[in-house]
Design a protein around this motif. Structure first.
Motif, mmCIF file in Angstrom:
data_model
loop_
_atom_site.group_PDB
_atom_site.id
_atom_site.type_symbol
_atom_site.label_atom_id
_atom_site.label_comp_id
_atom_site.label_asym_id
_atom_site.label_seq_id
_atom_site.Cartn_x
_atom_site.Cartn_y
_atom_site.Cartn_z
ATOM 1 N N ALA A 132 0.904 -1.289 0.033
ATOM 2 C CA ALA A 132 0.312 0.141 0.293
ATOM 3 C C ALA A 132 0.820 1.016 -0.282
ATOM 4 O O ALA A 132 0.849 1.352 1.276
ATOM 5 N N GLY A 133 1.286 2.000 -1.379
ATOM 6 C CA GLY A 133 2.172 2.538 -1.460
ATOM 7 C C GLY A 133 3.349 2.392 -1.721
ATOM 8 O O GLY A 133 3.751 0.876 -0.670
ATOM 9 N N ARG A 134 3.821 2.599 -2.561
ATOM 10 C CA ARG A 134 5.269 2.675 -2.659
ATOM 11 C C ARG A 134 6.842 3.417 -2.321
ATOM 12 O O ARG A 134 6.672 4.536 -2.210
ATOM 13 N N LEU A 135 7.788 2.201 -2.158
ATOM 14 C CA LEU A 135 9.320 3.101 -1.846
ATOM 15 C C LEU A 135 10.146 2.908 -3.066
ATOM 16 O O LEU A 135 10.292 2.200 -3.598
ATOM 17 N N GLN A 173 -9.584 -1.739 -0.567
ATOM 18 C CA GLN A 173 -9.824 -0.280 -0.200
ATOM 19 C C GLN A 173 -9.588 0.924 0.929
ATOM 20 O O GLN A 173 -9.046 2.097 0.769
ATOM 21 N N LEU A 174 -8.366 -0.202 1.646
ATOM 22 C CA LEU A 174 -7.788 0.213 2.686
ATOM 23 C C LEU A 174 -6.855 1.203 1.832
ATOM 24 O O LEU A 174 -6.129 1.713 2.679
ATOM 25 N N SER A 175 -6.135 0.618 1.200
ATOM 26 C CA SER A 175 -5.025 1.109 0.800
ATOM 27 C C SER A 175 -5.188 2.140 -0.109
ATOM 28 O O SER A 175 -4.416 3.004 -0.389
ATOM 29 N N HIS A 176 -6.446 2.221 -0.510
ATOM 30 C CA HIS A 176 -6.934 3.213 -1.837
ATOM 31 C C HIS A 176 -7.098 4.604 -1.118
ATOM 32 O O HIS A 176 -6.486 5.620 -0.894
#
Ligand code: URA
Length: 245
Positions: A103-106, A121-124
């Motif tokens: 959930a999101g990139r580094l 849903q949470l990731s969004h």
């Protein structure tokens, strides 16, 4: 919402082996649902309600899985890649049966907190630019980071593509030829922290994500290690989403 699922699918999704293996186990009478031996691996069960056991081992059913990973350098924030090692590749085998994604990139050379989940849903919500979920980073920066930089970041700086960043909070831990800082941003543009420092003429040489919302990286996790999060941890993330709604 669909609650009932095929028994063999539930068991294989939770890493109990292939559908064929599970079929065999069912035939041998090793699988029980609510204490009753099951003879048909295709029956539909509600894993949130029923107690499912295979060879005496109880299925610990979770609708969604949340993993905190301390991402090391050299690993990309993707689920598969032909050339590079991914955050999915370095998860322990027991989690590989779930459709987890970051959930999101580094960046490949950034370390620290990555949330892996199958909760779309949470990731969004975490990633939605509208929710302004704060993310705090620790960085080592070439050059003396000073109060002027902090003021510039608090107003917002213009990145190389003309984008004006939202206000960010810069905490200077050490101001020297090699400075150390913490920076909290509420958005997630490509290479944002590195580009914000470039905008004030400085270069980030080490970057680590410390937190997302109120969820902080567990510093006892070594690089590459992970742990499964519980409901209270997820609440910490959700709090930030709600507050900034
Ligand atoms: N900002 C960056 O520049 N890189 C990251 O990996 C995360 C935020």
């Amino acid at each position: 919402m669909k609650q009932k699922q095929r028994l063999d699918k539930v068991l294989s999704n939770f890493g109990f082996g292939s559908r064929n293996y599970i079929k065999g186990a069912v035939k041998k009478g090793l699988v029980t649902v609510d204490g009753r031996i099951i003879k048909d691996s295709g029956i539909h069960v509600d894993p949130e309600v029923s107690i499912i056991e295979i060879d005496g081992e109880r299925l610990n059913y979770r609708k969604y899985i949340y993993i905190m990973l301390n991402k090391p350098q050299g690993v990309i924030s993707a689920t598969s890649d032909r050339k590079q090692k991914t955050v999915f590749d370095i998860l322990p085998e027991e989690y590989k049966c779930f459709d987890l994604f970051p959930a999101g990139r580094l960046d490949i050379d950034t370390e620290g907190l990555v949330l892996m989940t199958n909760d779309g849903q949470l990731s969004h919500e975490i990633l939605s630019p509208k929710k302004h979920v704060p993310k705090q980073y620790y960085a080592k920066v070439m050059g003396r980071v000073n109060q002027e930089d902090a003021e510039a970041f608090s107003r917002g700086v213009t990145l190389d593509d003309g984008y004006q960043t939202l206000p960010a909070v810069l905490e200077i831990l050490k101001s020297d030829d090699l400075s150390e800082i913490k920076l909290t941003i509420v958005e997630g543009k490509f290479h944002q922290v590195k580009r914000m420092f470039e905008a004030v003429g400085k270069k980030v040489i080490y970057l680590k994500r410390l937190s997302m919302g109120n969820l902080r990286l567990d510093e006892s996790l070594q690089l590459g290690e992970c742990k499964e999060l519980g409901e209270s941890d997820i609440e910490l993330l959700k709090q930030a989403i709600i507050i900034d709604n």
